[in-house]
Write an enzyme that holds these catalytic residues in place. Structure first.
Site, PDB file in Angstrom:
ATOM      1  N   ASP A 204      66.737  41.213  51.965  1.00 24.56           N
ATOM      2  CA  ASP A 204      68.046  40.617  52.229  1.00 24.56           C
ATOM      3  C   ASP A 204      68.928  40.768  50.995  1.00 24.56           C
ATOM      4  OD1 ASP A 204      67.296  39.747  54.725  1.00 24.56           O
ATOM      5  OD2 ASP A 204      66.842  37.709  54.090  1.00 24.56           O
ATOM      6  N   ARG A 205      70.219  40.831  51.225  1.00 22.68           N
ATOM      7  CA  ARG A 205      71.160  40.973  50.109  1.00 22.68           C
ATOM      8  C   ARG A 205      70.980  39.858  49.090  1.00 22.68           C
ATOM      9  NH1 ARG A 205      76.447  39.185  49.360  1.00 22.68           N
ATOM     10  NH2 ARG A 205      76.504  38.314  51.460  1.00 22.68           N
TER      11      ARG A 205
END
Length: 501
Positions: A204-205
């Site tokens: 995930d970012r």
């Protein structure tokens, strides 16, 4: 990832149609005869599906650093797509006015006058032109990227086969949504000369930690096989709210994607099977450090399961928000429809001026178009819909999900520019010399006047920068282990037993 439509645009990259993809010695294509007055549409080109980013892409713009943030100088960029099936037989004017309402039709007329809209590489002068199957559209926009942390990417291992890095929080793995240069792939290419890397898995970012890339397709394929056969062991560490149980906790609640664009999931019986094993490492009286062992790889799996257990990650910008209700989603109790939940989440971030933390913009939310190109239409239940002119959302791509991890380089769907101006556009030309006015990389500096665009609303807006603290989420990929390798990073500072907020 959503495909660009039923035309031949799947996997569209930065390679221009008609450039260098004809085999040497191959006969020239004969131009098809068309009836008088009929518009000719060139045949679709075979598109490369390999790694597409090189020196010309990295040179589009540069970075500057300010207030603990890595920023990208605004730059001109071409979004491209083949005509989507639902557009065939409709005029460009009708498509823009019904699907792309984030901007008034006056913007699109002005963009056409400025030569920014092209159809089959010819400037579009008349928006009444009717679209045909295989039409190729190109839209030049002035692109602004959200800032990310200035924390450098630490290279843990580099050999002839792999590159392993410790990814900082807030950085997407590869170009998606509003991010391009502020991504791991571009920073490694621009600052470490590491190019043509193959994605093995994603994070995930907002998740930090161990991230692996293969240097060759052969190595990538070999490790992919381990991923498919579930031979890859992953260990994460996080800091959660409250006193997590001392005993081992196993959560097997199914997870459903609520919105690919905003990047929101929840526990739901109709979702996909998931399994995560949790073990508490420490408790400081307010929060607990927990080891997480995901046995499956679903989008936001760890974060959603922790929320369900009543111990969301301390600073999770999605799953520890008031929008979920007084219990913040514990036990799957939300008491809101998906539409109400998304609206509440967006409003909560809007009130804090932190939409960039979600990786979306006001323009994304203003679009009233039907988004029929979701990666999985059966799961696209959101009412806060993506602007279909720029559908490649980070939320769908940077997930803890090796099962969905295709080697899909950036898809450049034609994008509606976040612009709204009726200035003297006819005289505006594409500025290809942004580099001439840049400060030396690494120095702090403001955007110069030469980097501003009279068509671009973003150039006229002053946004609140996030603080470096806002760009850190307490979830970290600590260890990845395969049949022939094991890579670890250091324990984050926030995961130390004696750490306090």
């Amino acid at each position: 990832m959503a495909e660009p439509g039923p035309g031949p645009g799947g996997g569209e990259e930065d390679k221009e149609p008609g450039s260098g993809d004809k085999e040497e010695g191959a006969p020239a294509r004969k131009k098809r005869r068309v009836a008088g007055g009929e518009r000719y549409v060139p045949p679709p080109r075979k598109l490369s599906t390999g790694v597409s980013f090189g020196a010309e892409h990295f040179a589009e713009t540069s970075y500057y650093f300010e207030g603990g943030l890595r920023k990208v100088r605004p730059y001109y960029f071409d979004f491209r797509t083949y005509c989507k099936g639902r557009w065939v037989g409709r005029s460009l004017l009708h498509v823009f006015s019904t699907e792309f309402r984030a901007q008034p039709i006056s913007y699109y007329r002005a963009a056409a006058r400025a030569g920014r809209l092209r159809l089959n590489e010819e400037p579009v002068r008349d928006l009444d032109i009717v679209l045909k199957n295989n039409d190729f559209l190109r839209n030049t926009v002035h692109r602004h990227e959200p800032p990310v942390t200035a924390q450098p990417i630490q290279i843990l291992v580099e050999d002839n086969e792999v590159v392993v890095v410790d990814k900082p929080s807030s950085l997407p793995v590869h170009p998606c949504g509003r991010f391009r240069h502020n991504t791991v792939i571009f920073i490694l290419g621009k600052e470490h000369n590491l190019k043509e890397l193959h994605t093995i898995h994603r994070l995930d970012r907002m998740t930090s930690g161990v991230l692996m890339f293969a240097k060759t397709a052969e190595v990538s394929k070999r490790i992919d096989e381990q991923v498919r056969e579930r031979q890859l062991e992953k260990e994460y560490v996080c800091r959660v709210v409250g006193e997590f149980p001392e005993h081992e906790v196993v959560c097997e609640e199914p997870i459903l994607v609520v919105s690919y664009k905003v990047g929101v999931c929840r526990v739901d019986p109709k979702g996909k099977f998931c399994k995560t094993v949790f073990q508490r490492l420490s408790y400081n009286g307010k929060s607990s450090v927990v080891k997480c062992l995901p046995r499956t790889g679903r989008t936001h799996q760890i974060r959603v399961h922790l929320q369900y257990l009543g111990h969301p990650i301390v600073n999770d910008p999605i799953y520890n928000m008031e929008a979920w209700g007084p219990e913040r989603g514990k036990g799957g109790k939300i008491d809101k429809t998906d539409e109400e939940l998304l609206k509440a989440l967006v409003e909560e971030h809007r009130s804090k001026q932190s939409l960039d933390i979600l990786g979306i913009s006001e323009e994304d939310l203003h679009s009233n178009a039907e988004n029929k190109d979701c990666g999985n239409s059966s799961e696209c239940t959101t009412s806060v819909q993506a602007d279909p002119i720029n559908e490649n959302s980070c939320a769908t791509e940077d997930a803890e999900d090796p099962e969905r991890d295709a080697k899909d380089p950036e898809r450049n769907d034609i994008a509606a520019c976040p612009q709204n101006s009726d200035g003297n556009l006819e005289t505006l030309e594409k500025n290809k010399e942004l580099g001439s006015c840049e400060n030396q990389e690494g120095q702090m500096g403001e955007k110069s006047s030469e980097e501003k665009d009279p068509l671009c609303v973003e150039c006229k807006i002053t946004r609140r920068d996030p603080s470096p603290k806002e760009l850190v989420m307490y979830l970290h990929a600590l260890r990845y282990k395969g049949a022939e390798f094991e890579y670890c990073s250091k324990m984050p500072e926030w995961a130390m037993e004696d750490w306090e907020e």
